[in-house]
Write an enzyme that holds these catalytic residues in place. Structure first.
Site, PDB file in Angstrom:
ATOM      1  N   SER A   1      42.767  49.591  67.579  1.00 40.89           N
ATOM      2  CA  SER A   1      44.093  49.227  67.087  1.00 40.89           C
ATOM      3  C   SER A   1      44.279  49.521  65.607  1.00 40.89           C
ATOM      4  CB  SER A   1      44.364  47.742  67.352  1.00 40.89           C
ATOM      5  OG  SER A   1      43.432  46.936  66.665  1.00 40.89           O
TER       6      SER A   1
ATOM      7  N   ASP B   1      49.567  43.208  59.820  1.00 39.75           N
ATOM      8  CA  ASP B   1      49.300  41.790  60.006  1.00 39.75           C
ATOM      9  C   ASP B   1      50.342  40.939  59.291  1.00 39.75           C
ATOM     10  OD1 ASP B   1      47.028  42.483  61.387  1.00 39.75           O
ATOM     11  OD2 ASP B   1      45.645  42.045  59.748  1.00 39.75           O
TER      12      ASP B   1
ATOM     13  N   GLY C   1      44.634  45.751  61.971  1.00 38.34           N
ATOM     14  CA  GLY C   1      44.198  46.444  63.177  1.00 38.34           C
ATOM     15  C   GLY C   1      42.679  46.551  63.154  1.00 38.34           C
TER      16      GLY C   1
ATOM     17  N   ASN D   1      40.500  48.268  60.226  1.00 32.64           N
ATOM     18  CA  ASN D   1      39.698  47.397  59.371  1.00 32.64           C
ATOM     19  C   ASN D   1      38.232  47.835  59.320  1.00 32.64           C
ATOM     20  OD1 ASN D   1      41.948  45.792  58.906  1.00 32.64           O
ATOM     21  ND2 ASN D   1      41.396  44.298  60.470  1.00 32.64           N
TER      22      ASN D   1
ATOM     23  N   GLY E   1      26.228  32.351  61.298  1.00 30.44           N
ATOM     24  CA  GLY E   1      25.636  33.676  61.138  1.00 30.44           C
ATOM     25  C   GLY E   1      25.801  34.561  62.351  1.00 30.44           C
TER      26      GLY E   1
ATOM     27  N   GLY F   1      35.283  39.292  61.310  1.00 37.52           N
ATOM     28  CA  GLY F   1      34.423  39.969  62.280  1.00 37.52           C
ATOM     29  C   GLY F   1      34.420  41.477  62.104  1.00 37.52           C
ATOM     30  N   ASP F   2      35.570  42.024  61.732  1.00 39.52           N
ATOM     31  CA  ASP F   2      35.647  43.470  61.476  1.00 39.52           C
ATOM     32  C   ASP F   2      34.797  43.839  60.264  1.00 39.52           C
ATOM     33  OD1 ASP F   2      37.527  43.388  63.522  1.00 39.52           O
ATOM     34  OD2 ASP F   2      39.228  43.356  62.143  1.00 39.52           O
TER      35      ASP F   2
END
Length: 323
Positions: A8, A12, A48, A52, A224, A252-253
């Site tokens: 994607s 945002d 996206g 990212n 972690g 997370g990206d």
């Protein structure tokens, strides 16, 4: 190492709710929820998942190829990515649709409620990955489901290693699709909730998943990350403590970008995960998924503080040029 990041590309809209979502939920009325949260802040940012991750890889000195679909409003975003080292030549630009929208509200406990509008992302299924050439690794991140399956199939046919990162799309994929996206992946990325959802949707146990992938990387938020391989002890890497929490969107990206950048430099899993955790915390301390400040010195300071001087010394030469 030539890496393609498919998935994607979005804008945002990040809203902040000063209260707690849970305070507004009535246990005996969850079957008819109708709520409105009054946000006191909104930030519009580039985003996206694929964009990212590609942005993070480029900031860390790699030259990732972004493969996805964007809309008629993509020109400024395209220039931004190109200026920061992302190859955008293989982004499909729709003639009629707008770039996807991610609208996310975050409460004071960092819980999130989000809606994603696909827009031009629906045209990603028309992209032929072969047109972009050959790759050492293809990241199959959340995208139009047909596009994800097409890219995974291409990797299997050509023998190209791929990383499966179905994340948000797990909610709408059936069992056969989940299995097809995961089976044979060199790497599988999930968070803790997605790991449980993946086993439920695939019908496979965790052991059966591990038999079908090379490495399963599961992020655990403030706890972690855990890295697992079939027949081997799990490796747990602690998170890098944050000085302050600004916005969890894109964390997370950021981890994926750092982890993959470490692997691209042939680092062991532990060092790659430590870089991933350091970049993830950097993202966490900033609003927006691509607006974070970054320098090699700052990353090394974080790594030394969290994992010791030996870790910083080992990764230092590779981060010397990061600015």
């Amino acid at each position: 190492m030539r890496i393609a990041v498919t998935g994607s590309i979005a804008t945002d809209h990040l809203l902040t709710f000063p209260g707690r979502f849970t305070d507004q939920l009535l246990a005996d009325r969850l079957d008819t929820v109708s709520l409105s949260f009054l946000a006191d802040r909104m930030d519009v940012r580039r985003g996206g998942v694929a964009a990212n991750i590609a942005f993070g890889l480029a900031r860390l000195g790699l030259a990732p190829v972004l493969v996805g679909a964007a809309g008629v409003d993509f020109a400024d975003y395209q220039l931004w990515l190109k200026e920061h080292g992302v190859d955008v030549d293989f982004v499909r630009i729709s003639d009629t649709l707008h770039t996807a929208r991610f609208v996310c509200t975050t409460d004071r406990d960092q819980n999130q409620i989000a809606t994603f509008y696909a827009g031009a992302m629906a045209e990603a299924r028309e992209i032929d990955l072969a047109a972009a050439g050959t790759f050492d690794l293809v990241v199959v991140a959340p995208d139009d489901p047909a596009a994800m399956l097409r890219h995974t199939g291409h990797c299997r046919r050509t023998g190209t290693p791929f990383a499966a990162d179905p994340s948000q799309q797990l909610a709408r994929l059936d069992r056969d699709a989940v299995r097809e996206l995961v089976d044979g992946a060199r790497f599988l990325f999930t968070n803790a909730y997605e790991a449980a959802l993946l086993t439920e949707r695939s019908g496979w146990s965790e052991e059966e998943v591990l038999e079908r992938v090379g490495t399963w990387v599961t992020t655990l938020g403030a706890e972690g990350v855990v890295i697992r391989r079939a027949g081997q002890p799990a490796l747990t890497v602690a998170a890098v403590p944050a000085k302050e929490v600004a916005d969890p969107t894109g964390v997370g990206d950021g981890f994926r970008a750092g982890f993959l950048a470490g692997l691209a430099r042939n680092w062991p899993d532990e060092r790659a995960a430590q870089l991933g955790c350091a970049l993830a915390t950097t993202v966490l301390e900033s609003v927006g998924t691509q607006e974070y400040p970054l320098s090699g010195d700052a990353l090394l300071t974080r790594i030394a503080g969290a994992y010791g001087p030996d870790a910083a010394r080992e990764v230092g030469p590779a981060l010397a040029g990061v600015a």
